[in-house]
Design an enzyme around this catalytic site. Structure first.
Site, PDB file in Angstrom:
ATOM      1  N   ASN A 157      25.922  40.843  41.830  1.00 55.40           N
ATOM      2  CA  ASN A 157      25.854  39.446  41.829  1.00 55.40           C
ATOM      3  C   ASN A 157      27.306  39.141  42.464  1.00 55.40           C
ATOM      4  OD1 ASN A 157      28.212  40.338  40.063  1.00 55.40           O
ATOM      5  ND2 ASN A 157      27.122  38.589  38.120  1.00 55.40           N
ATOM      6  N   ARG A 166      38.325  35.559  36.449  1.00 59.45           N
ATOM      7  CA  ARG A 166      37.590  34.914  34.594  1.00 59.45           C
ATOM      8  C   ARG A 166      39.073  34.246  34.926  1.00 59.45           C
ATOM      9  NH1 ARG A 166      34.535  37.211  35.087  1.00 59.45           N
ATOM     10  NH2 ARG A 166      32.770  39.148  34.105  1.00 59.45           N
ATOM     11  N   GLN A 179      34.461  32.499  26.125  1.00 59.35           N
ATOM     12  CA  GLN A 179      33.127  31.794  26.406  1.00 59.35           C
ATOM     13  C   GLN A 179      32.507  32.538  25.150  1.00 59.35           C
ATOM     14  OE1 GLN A 179      33.296  31.916  31.263  1.00 59.35           O
ATOM     15  NE2 GLN A 179      31.469  33.186  30.332  1.00 59.35           N
ATOM     16  N   HIS A 226      29.765  29.320  33.073  1.00 60.01           N
ATOM     17  CA  HIS A 226      29.666  30.679  33.759  1.00 60.01           C
ATOM     18  C   HIS A 226      28.274  30.570  34.803  1.00 60.01           C
ATOM     19  CE1 HIS A 226      31.271  34.628  34.028  1.00 60.01           C
ATOM     20  NE2 HIS A 226      30.784  34.757  34.987  1.00 60.01           N
TER      21      HIS A 226
HETATM   22  P1  NAD Z   1      35.228  44.730  43.191  1.00 53.46           P
HETATM   23  O1  NAD Z   1      35.700  46.010  41.856  1.00 53.46           O
HETATM   24  O2  NAD Z   1      34.678  45.309  43.979  1.00 53.46           O
HETATM   25  O3  NAD Z   1      37.397  44.127  43.115  1.00 53.46           O
HETATM   26  C1  NAD Z   1      38.029  44.449  42.908  1.00 53.46           C
HETATM   27  C2  NAD Z   1      39.560  43.989  43.710  1.00 53.46           C
HETATM   28  O4  NAD Z   1      40.095  43.133  42.636  1.00 53.46           O
HETATM   29  C3  NAD Z   1      39.590  45.753  44.142  1.00 53.46           C
HETATM   30  O5  NAD Z   1      39.604  45.598  45.048  1.00 53.46           O
HETATM   31  C4  NAD Z   1      41.137  45.961  43.189  1.00 53.46           C
HETATM   32  O6  NAD Z   1      41.966  46.607  43.549  1.00 53.46           O
HETATM   33  C5  NAD Z   1      41.402  44.548  43.169  1.00 53.46           C
HETATM   34  N1  NAD Z   1      42.439  44.488  41.868  1.00 53.46           N
HETATM   35  C6  NAD Z   1      42.407  45.101  41.096  1.00 53.46           C
HETATM   36  N2  NAD Z   1      44.120  44.626  40.287  1.00 53.46           N
HETATM   37  C7  NAD Z   1      44.562  43.852  40.514  1.00 53.46           C
HETATM   38  C8  NAD Z   1      45.377  43.810  40.433  1.00 53.46           C
HETATM   39  N3  NAD Z   1      46.239  43.517  39.406  1.00 53.46           N
HETATM   40  N4  NAD Z   1      46.769  42.971  41.602  1.00 53.46           N
HETATM   41  C9  NAD Z   1      45.204  42.820  43.148  1.00 53.46           C
HETATM   42  N5  NAD Z   1      44.001  43.226  42.934  1.00 53.46           N
HETATM   43  C10 NAD Z   1      43.739  44.126  42.192  1.00 53.46           C
HETATM   44  O7  NAD Z   1      34.925  43.796  42.325  1.00 53.46           O
HETATM   45  P2  NAD Z   1      34.104  42.902  42.192  1.00 53.46           P
HETATM   46  O8  NAD Z   1      32.502  43.001  43.027  1.00 53.46           O
HETATM   47  O9  NAD Z   1      34.636  42.019  43.898  1.00 53.46           O
HETATM   48  O10 NAD Z   1      34.836  42.073  41.409  1.00 53.46           O
HETATM   49  C11 NAD Z   1      35.890  41.512  40.727  1.00 53.46           C
HETATM   50  C12 NAD Z   1      35.561  40.534  39.812  1.00 53.46           C
HETATM   51  O11 NAD Z   1      35.031  38.834  39.833  1.00 53.46           O
HETATM   52  C13 NAD Z   1      35.101  41.405  38.327  1.00 53.46           C
HETATM   53  O12 NAD Z   1      35.620  42.172  38.070  1.00 53.46           O
HETATM   54  C14 NAD Z   1      34.635  39.656  38.105  1.00 53.46           C
HETATM   55  O13 NAD Z   1      35.724  39.383  37.209  1.00 53.46           O
HETATM   56  C15 NAD Z   1      34.509  38.736  38.490  1.00 53.46           C
HETATM   57  N6  NAD Z   1      32.942  38.423  38.593  1.00 53.46           N
HETATM   58  C16 NAD Z   1      32.965  36.707  38.544  1.00 53.46           C
HETATM   59  C17 NAD Z   1      31.050  36.718  38.006  1.00 53.46           C
HETATM   60  C18 NAD Z   1      31.491  35.165  38.172  1.00 53.46           C
HETATM   61  O14 NAD Z   1      29.623  35.223  37.793  1.00 53.46           O
HETATM   62  N7  NAD Z   1      31.612  34.541  37.847  1.00 53.46           N
HETATM   63  C19 NAD Z   1      30.297  37.643  39.136  1.00 53.46           C
HETATM   64  C20 NAD Z   1      31.196  38.950  39.197  1.00 53.46           C
HETATM   65  C21 NAD Z   1      32.234  39.490  39.015  1.00 53.46           C
END
Ligand code: NAD
Length: 407
Positions: A147, A285, A314, A333
């Protein structure tokens, strides 16, 4: 035979849908980086159906029961007397979605003596105490990429919604009004603005790509730097940290996972570093942004708007300040649970279960914790530790607000 305990959100108030607004979903062969979509042996649902609610059962019942396994589906996830907590004691697998998370705290790990696998039907496994999973040798997996694009689309919508003052203008017209000045007095173009993302992983980089045609200046920070050719193609400026980046930005979007490095990152001090009147969009989050600091910044005008769909815990308690703070665009959410996304993460959950039940390896990119350590996507994007502290407050959602006294 395995016992699979699955927590899903409630069906619609009027009951499980019997029809949908559209008849089909577009066909998508691969994700933007070439990763294949989920590849289960089969699926027992029609893509486009509601799968994430209790009635949808993630389309898993026929498959699991045909294999002689037990599937328990419940929405009752919070509190020591919940069905989830009762069934957990002998469950082999726990599944839940971040939208309605079954918080897997260390106390719950201690009770779940048969537990081998925790699946996030979606992306973001912070509702599981990853430290406890590491120490208990339990595998944690999620459906990486399922997603990410759904959320990126949502982020663009929310940035435009805040800057253009869309929600307040919509409220005004529903109330029978036509006062254009009230709508226009908070409305701006984003053209020429500086927009920065905290993290440029799958979601963050998709947001950058989608915003580029709006002729904005793009910025990012991430623990992993993008390839130089991608930075050049997007014309995006890298910053060493969020603290370095935010003073340059009119809009900041948070797209990092929640883990000890990012918990409370947007506290009062970080928000004070932002430009007065900046917009903050957080679909990552809730716990990455400080609850009181965000509400205070909207009250004072330090932030011109805050939008997102993620809260902590949540469901959010009914008196959570983000429900009533000024100039917000919060929803429950929802960004990652479009019907389009559900078809992908239901298929991905089935793929993970097929691997687990047949003793085959789960795809590396789906792993968060495995073999007592962070693995796969978890090793890339998380740090060890626990981000579930305080999740017991989710039970407060059941406590109704006191009636508002008559004026
Ligand atoms: P991803 O793993 O592709 O990307 C995460 C990125 O965060 C990576 O590039 C990583 O290096 C970076 N990162 C981690 N710790 C960090 C820090 N301290 N400082 C800077 N960068 C940091 O994941 P994604 O698919 O892009 O998803 C990211 C997040 O989005 C998920 O973990 C989730 O919490 C959230 N999400 C929310 C929904 C929603 O419905 N609202 C849906 C999917 C994901």
């Amino acid at each position: 035979m395995a016992k699979i305990l699955c927590v899903l959100y409630d069906d619609p108030i009027d009951g499980y849908p019997t029809s949908y607004p559209r008849d089909d979903l577009p066909t998508i062969e691969r994700y933007p980086d070439g990763q294949t979509l989920p590849t289960p042996n089969a699926i027992d649902f029609q893509p486009g159906q509601l799968l994430g609610s209790v009635g949808g059962e993630l389309g898993l019942r026929k498959f699991l029961e045909a294999g002689g396994h037990q599937l328990i589906v419940t929405e009752a996830k919070d509190g020591p007397d919940s069905e989830f907590e009762r069934e957990l004691v002998d469950a082999d697998v726990v599944i839940s979605q971040p939208f309605w998370p079954a918080y897997m705290t260390a106390e719950r790990f201690a009770k779940a003596r048969n537990l081998k696998l925790v699946v996030t039907a979606g992306i973001g496994s912070d509702h599981t105490d990853l430290q406890a999973a590491i120490e208990n040798g339990v595998t944690v997996a999620e459906v990486t990429y399922c997603n990410s694009i759904s959320v990126a689309e949502h982020v663009v919508m929310m940035i435009l919604g805040l800057a253009r003052n869309y929600l307040q203008s919509w409220d005004l017209v529903k109330a029978g009004g036509w006062n254009i000045a009230d709508c226009a007095a908070r409305s701006y173009d984003i053209e020429g603005m500086h927009v920065g993302t905290v993290a440029a992983g799958r979601i963050g980089s998709a947001v950058l790509r989608r915003l580029k045609p709006f002729d904005v200046h793009l910025h990012y920070t991430d623990r992993h730097r993008l390839p130089a050719e991608v930075e050049a193609e997007l014309g995006v400026t890298f910053h060493d940290s969020a603290a370095d980046m935010v003073p340059h930005c009119d809009v900041v979007t948070i797209n990092a996972p929640l883990h000890p490095e990012t918990e409370n990152l947007f506290d009062a001090a970080m928000i004070a570093r932002m430009k007065r009147g900046a917009y903050l969009v957080n679909t990552a989050r809730g716990k990455i942004a400080n609850r009181e600091a965000v509400a205070d910044a909207l009250e004072s005008g330090q932030l011109a708007g805050y939008a997102g769909d993620v809260w902590f815990p949540q469901p959010a308690p009914r008196n959570h300040p983000w429900r009533t703070m000024p100039n917000h665009g919060m929803t429950p959410h929802i960004s990652g649970t479009t019907l389009s996304a559900q078809a992908r993460y239901a298929a991905g959950t089935r793929e993970i279960l097929e691997c687990f039940l047949e003793g085959r390896p789960i795809r590396e990119e789906y792993l968060i914790v495995d073999g007592g350590r962070l693995a796969g996507a978890g090793a890339h994007s998380y740090s060890e530790g626990n981000a579930t502290k305080g999740s017991e407050e989710a039970e407060q959602f059941k406590v109704p607000l006191p009636p508002i006294p008559a004026q």
